[in-house]
Write a protein that holds these residues in place. Sequence first.
Motif, PDB file in Angstrom:
ATOM      1  N   THR A  69      -0.689  -8.834   3.678  1.00 26.85           N
ATOM      2  CA  THR A  69       0.772  -8.843   3.604  1.00 26.85           C
ATOM      3  C   THR A  69       1.285  -7.503   3.096  1.00 26.85           C
ATOM      4  O   THR A  69       2.229  -6.933   3.657  1.00 26.85           O
ATOM      5  CB  THR A  69       1.259  -9.985   2.684  1.00 26.85           C
ATOM      6  N   ARG A  73       3.445  -4.523   5.212  1.00 29.64           N
ATOM      7  CA  ARG A  73       4.715  -4.954   4.621  1.00 29.64           C
ATOM      8  C   ARG A  73       5.934  -4.588   5.464  1.00 29.64           C
ATOM      9  O   ARG A  73       7.007  -5.113   5.238  1.00 29.64           O
ATOM     10  CB  ARG A  73       4.850  -4.435   3.195  1.00 29.64           C
ATOM     11  N   GLY A  77       8.877 -10.920   8.453  1.00 30.41           N
ATOM     12  CA  GLY A  77       8.297 -12.101   7.822  1.00 30.41           C
ATOM     13  C   GLY A  77       7.502 -11.795   6.571  1.00 30.41           C
ATOM     14  O   GLY A  77       6.681 -12.611   6.136  1.00 30.41           O
ATOM     15  N   TRP A  79       8.271 -11.762   3.374  1.00 30.75           N
ATOM     16  CA  TRP A  79       8.440 -12.702   2.267  1.00 30.75           C
ATOM     17  C   TRP A  79       7.753 -14.035   2.543  1.00 30.75           C
ATOM     18  O   TRP A  79       7.161 -14.631   1.647  1.00 30.75           O
ATOM     19  CB  TRP A  79       9.913 -12.903   1.935  1.00 30.75           C
ATOM     20  N   TRP A  80       7.802 -14.510   3.809  1.00 26.33           N
ATOM     21  CA  TRP A  80       7.129 -15.765   4.154  1.00 26.33           C
ATOM     22  C   TRP A  80       5.622 -15.603   4.040  1.00 26.33           C
ATOM     23  O   TRP A  80       4.922 -16.494   3.560  1.00 26.33           O
ATOM     24  CB  TRP A  80       7.515 -16.221   5.568  1.00 26.33           C
ATOM     25  N   SER A  81       5.129 -14.469   4.459  1.00 33.39           N
ATOM     26  CA  SER A  81       3.698 -14.201   4.355  1.00 33.39           C
ATOM     27  C   SER A  81       3.274 -14.102   2.888  1.00 33.39           C
ATOM     28  O   SER A  81       2.219 -14.607   2.497  1.00 33.39           O
ATOM     29  CB  SER A  81       3.366 -12.906   5.100  1.00 33.39           C
ATOM     30  N   ILE A  83       4.787 -15.551   0.300  1.00 35.58           N
ATOM     31  CA  ILE A  83       4.832 -16.912  -0.266  1.00 35.58           C
ATOM     32  C   ILE A  83       3.592 -17.700   0.153  1.00 35.58           C
ATOM     33  O   ILE A  83       2.963 -18.382  -0.671  1.00 35.58           O
ATOM     34  CB  ILE A  83       6.130 -17.628   0.170  1.00 35.58           C
ATOM     35  N   SER A  84       3.218 -17.593   1.412  1.00 31.57           N
ATOM     36  CA  SER A  84       2.043 -18.309   1.912  1.00 31.57           C
ATOM     37  C   SER A  84       0.776 -17.876   1.177  1.00 31.57           C
ATOM     38  O   SER A  84      -0.038 -18.716   0.773  1.00 31.57           O
ATOM     39  CB  SER A  84       1.894 -18.056   3.419  1.00 31.57           C
TER      40      SER A  84
END
Length: 190
Positions: A69, A73, A77, A79-81, A83-84
Amino acid sequence: MTVPQDITRLQSQVSAAVREHWKAFLIEGILLAILGLAAIVAPLLASIAFTIFFGWMFFIAGIVGLAMTFWARQMPGFWWSLISAVLAIGAGIILLARPLQGVLTLTIVIGAYFLAEGVATIMYALEHRRELSERWSWMLFSGILDILISFLIISGLPGSAEWAIGLLVGINLLFGGASLIGVALAARKG
């Protein structure tokens, strides 16, 4: 070459490779069967081992995901990556820090899976009973069996957490090992 010739050639190459390495299949089959029997005999220990293994899988996947991630960067996506990856690391840490609670959680998930799988299999069987003629009843039976297994697991909680995962993994390993032993012995003769 035509497709049937390619398929025939590929099948003969696979058969030759299996015959050449039948001992490796036999050793792997025996090892899996022994691990399966051990899991069936000591299901709680197998359940804890499986949970710890799962914990490490989540943790490592999360670390790799976090690194990837930040490496990419600029990609959409982010932030979604992020969070995951953080969730995977957190799940791994929780399973590693509290494997007994993890066993309970995974048992609930497996019970829910068997319930959903059973309902889906029954619906599939009913939907295809004309096309599958007599065979649809086997699918119906499989779906009913999945629901019964789900009922045994869910209604027995928290006690079923002591045996469910270990027993199911053990049965899977035992049958997988037995099938590899069968393949190896058949290849040795052929």
